[in-house]
Design an enzyme around this catalytic site. Structure first.
Site, mmCIF file in Angstrom:
data_model
loop_
_atom_site.group_PDB
_atom_site.id
_atom_site.type_symbol
_atom_site.label_atom_id
_atom_site.label_comp_id
_atom_site.label_asym_id
_atom_site.label_seq_id
_atom_site.Cartn_x
_atom_site.Cartn_y
_atom_site.Cartn_z
ATOM 1 N N GLU A 53 -68.295 63.366 -48.246
ATOM 2 C CA GLU A 53 -68.868 62.144 -47.685
ATOM 3 C C GLU A 53 -70.277 61.929 -48.224
ATOM 4 O O GLU A 53 -71.121 62.829 -48.147
ATOM 5 C CB GLU A 53 -68.894 62.233 -46.156
ATOM 6 C CG GLU A 53 -69.647 61.117 -45.458
ATOM 7 C CD GLU A 53 -69.147 59.731 -45.866
ATOM 8 O OE1 GLU A 53 -69.968 58.931 -46.365
ATOM 9 O OE2 GLU A 53 -67.934 59.471 -45.695
ATOM 10 N N ASN B 222 -71.339 57.388 -43.966
ATOM 11 C CA ASN B 222 -71.691 58.415 -42.986
ATOM 12 C C ASN B 222 -70.415 59.145 -42.622
ATOM 13 O O ASN B 222 -69.319 58.680 -42.928
ATOM 14 C CB ASN B 222 -72.352 57.789 -41.747
ATOM 15 C CG ASN B 222 -71.386 56.982 -40.900
ATOM 16 O OD1 ASN B 222 -70.984 57.396 -39.818
ATOM 17 N ND2 ASN B 222 -70.994 55.799 -41.383
ATOM 18 N N MET C 199 -66.278 53.839 -41.885
ATOM 19 C CA MET C 199 -66.216 52.681 -41.002
ATOM 20 C C MET C 199 -65.583 53.016 -39.661
ATOM 21 O O MET C 199 -65.610 52.209 -38.735
ATOM 22 C CB MET C 199 -65.445 51.545 -41.681
ATOM 23 C CG MET C 199 -66.245 50.794 -42.734
ATOM 24 S SD MET C 199 -67.770 50.027 -42.088
ATOM 25 C CE MET C 199 -67.090 48.779 -40.995
ATOM 26 N N HIS D 58 -62.466 43.422 -43.907
ATOM 27 C CA HIS D 58 -61.074 43.842 -44.100
ATOM 28 C C HIS D 58 -60.604 43.635 -45.533
ATOM 29 O O HIS D 58 -59.421 43.487 -45.773
ATOM 30 C CB HIS D 58 -60.155 43.047 -43.158
ATOM 31 C CG HIS D 58 -60.417 43.283 -41.714
ATOM 32 N ND1 HIS D 58 -59.989 42.412 -40.727
ATOM 33 C CD2 HIS D 58 -61.062 44.292 -41.071
ATOM 34 C CE1 HIS D 58 -60.362 42.871 -39.534
ATOM 35 N NE2 HIS D 58 -61.020 44.019 -39.726
ATOM 36 N N ASN E 253 -57.751 50.239 -47.087
ATOM 37 C CA ASN E 253 -57.225 48.880 -47.093
ATOM 38 C C ASN E 253 -56.935 48.378 -48.504
ATOM 39 O O ASN E 253 -56.132 47.464 -48.688
ATOM 40 C CB ASN E 253 -58.207 47.931 -46.410
ATOM 41 C CG ASN E 253 -58.392 48.226 -44.934
ATOM 42 O OD1 ASN E 253 -57.558 48.884 -44.316
ATOM 43 N ND2 ASN E 253 -59.491 47.757 -44.371
ATOM 44 N N THR F 105 -56.477 48.178 -40.107
ATOM 45 C CA THR F 105 -56.726 49.616 -39.998
ATOM 46 C C THR F 105 -55.454 50.392 -39.668
ATOM 47 O O THR F 105 -55.169 51.433 -40.272
ATOM 48 C CB THR F 105 -57.815 49.905 -38.954
ATOM 49 O OG1 THR F 105 -58.997 49.179 -39.283
ATOM 50 C CG2 THR F 105 -58.136 51.390 -38.898
#
Length: 494
Positions: free
Chosen positions: A37, A120, A124, A427, A461, A473
């Site tokens: 990450e 982070n 999301m 999205h 996505n 999602t």
């Protein structure tokens, strides 16, 4: 430092990357998994949701950190930079407190792309709306059998912790659903009638607890580093590959310059619809469809005034169908920072009519190797414009918004029906889309394995190949389960 090798490395810690980790662990218990990450861990709960932080001032601080850390290039966008971007310019970072704005080649008033990107632990998943509505038949992948897709949706609902009616017993919301049903339910199948919006949330005495990737990862976060580890503030610069086989990844700690190599048996790139194709491009993996077919839905925003006692708290949903292409969300809202007209005395109710847009090969993400972003990867710009059919569909969606507002009560005085810029839904999809065959129009197969590779997968996505209006999602998490199960089945028997 991590071990120099692992069975699976997953780039990105959002919902789909976490779903890969959890499903691989379910089906391959002895697998060693490393998750990478770029941003920091911002909450004590690994991947916890920011809306569970009740202190709004503290939450605002964390939302800055959620964009990759409190680095000056990611502070609120300035008026000067906004004007520069409207004129066609962009800089090395999109991670903005007030969102991502990138001008297009043509009239920016029509084609401005607006969005947000997280960096982070949890991606999301720390900020999403937690809406988990099921896609309509028309939105689903046509080359995945219906029974397989439905089973994957059920698995994804379990991973995300979907609650079909998280605010059950809200009499005002139930009464509104009945009124909306009288107007919209005719001809719908029982599973597509007006209903409560399913949310990934758990009811409690103080309200809802929203689910982040802490829920998706579950017990993985308590495993020893030898079997599962998240490398926070670590950037993947390149997927290293030879002859259609990924051998590992080049990584660098945030703020440092020296890279290190992590050998891996399987690589999963699960960033987002913008950064997944960016990493493949930077790695020299450049199929013809990479970054193409960028698609999103418009949001038509409408404020309505409801007169009811008690006030509504639950969120209602009018699902999209084959005949009704819009997904409509209706929710209580506040106007504490917005001045109301004197005759606006009822409860403010917000509405979003999610309006699909046509898939266009020329709507795409473009990469510039001469301008590295804060990760040291080729910077990104967006080329996007609406079709004439998109414009007509938007007008139809506006009419739907007014119709729904009148069923709720009335359109709120002093508030216009507005269309948000494309990308505002967060999205965006299609940039690493899956396909039925390797014919140059897609990036991966139905299990999200990149064409021409035996052990490289993509997630998020971006793999969705269809036109959608529904929050994706749950959809993309369901698709992730196919790839994860294939990895586990192949590697356990290898």
């Amino acid at each position: 430092m991590p071990s120099p090798s692992t069975d699976v490395v997953i780039i990105g810690s959002g919902p789909t990357g976490s779903a890969y980790a959890r499903m691989i662990r379910r089906d391959w218990p002895e697998a060693r998994i490393v998750m990478v990450e770029a941003g920091p861990q911002i909450l004590p709960e690994v991947g916890g949701h920011l809306d569970n932080v009740l202190d709004l001032e503290k939450r605002a601080e964390l939302e800055i950190l959620a964009q990759g850390g409190d680095r000056s290039p990611r502070l609120s966008i300035s008026k000067e930079e906004w004007e520069a971007r409207r004129a066609g310019g962009f800089d090395a970072s999109f991670l903005r407190r007030s969102g991502l704005y990138i001008a297009n080649e043509s009239d920016p008033s029509e084609n401005l792309f607006a969005g947000f990107s997280a960096a982070n632990v949890g991606g999301m998943g720390t900020k999403w709306s937690t809406g988990t509505p099921t896609p309509s038949e028309a939105e689903r992948v046509p080359f995945i059998p219906a029974d397989e897709f439905e089973a994957a949706i059920g698995i994804a609902e379990g991973l995300l912790g979907t609650n079909k009616d998280p605010r059950a017993g809200d009499t005002t919301a139930i009464a509104l659903r009945e009124k909306l049903g009288e107007a919209f339910n005719a001809g719908r199948s029982p599973d597509r009638t007006v209903r409560a919006m399913p949310l990934a949330a758990t009811p409690g005495p103080e309200g809802l607890r929203y689910h982040g990737t802490d829920v998706v990862l579950g017990p993985l976060v308590n495993e020893p580093a030898e079997t599962f580890q998240i490398l926070a503030e670590t950037i993947c610069r390149r997927v290293v590959h030879e002859d259609g086989h990924a051998v590992g990844v080049d990584l660098v700690r945030a703020g440092e310059t020296e890279t290190f190599f992590l050998s891996a048996g399987t690589v999963v790139v699960a960033c987002d619809s913008l950064h997944t194709p960016q990493l493949l491009f930077a790695s020299g993996i450049r199929p013809e469809a990479l970054g193409r077919n960028l698609n999103d839905h418009f949001i038509i925003s409408q404020m309505a005034e409801m007169r009811s006692d008690p006030p509504m708290r639950a969120m209602n949903w009018i699902p999209a169908t084959n005949e009704f292409p819009f997904s409509v969300t209706i929710h209580a809202t506040t106007l504490s920072s917005i001045e109301k007209t004197p005759d606006f005395t009822g409860q403010p109710v917000g509405m979003g009519v999610f309006c699909p847009t046509d898939i266009d090969w020329d709507n795409r993400v473009v990469f510039d190797e001469t301008k590295p972003d804060w990760r040291g990867l080729p910077s990104i710009s967006i080329k996007w414009k609406p079709s004439e059919a998109d414009k007509a569909r938007v007008e139809e969606a506006k009419a739907v918004a007014i119709r729904v507002a009148n069923i709720i009560g009335r359109p709120a005085p002093g508030f216009a029906t507005i269309m948000q810029p494309v990308g505002s839904s967060l999205h965006y999809q299609g940039t690493v889309r899956m396909g039925e065959k390797d014919d140059g129009t897609s990036v991966c197969d139905r299990n999200s394995r990149v064409w021409g590779f035996d052990n490289l997968y993509v997630a998020g996505n971006g793999v969705i190949p269809t036109v959608t209006a529904t929050n994706p999602t749950l959809y993309s998490t369901a698709l992730a389960t196919f790839g994860a199960r294939q990895i586990a089945a192949a590697r356990r028997t290898a």
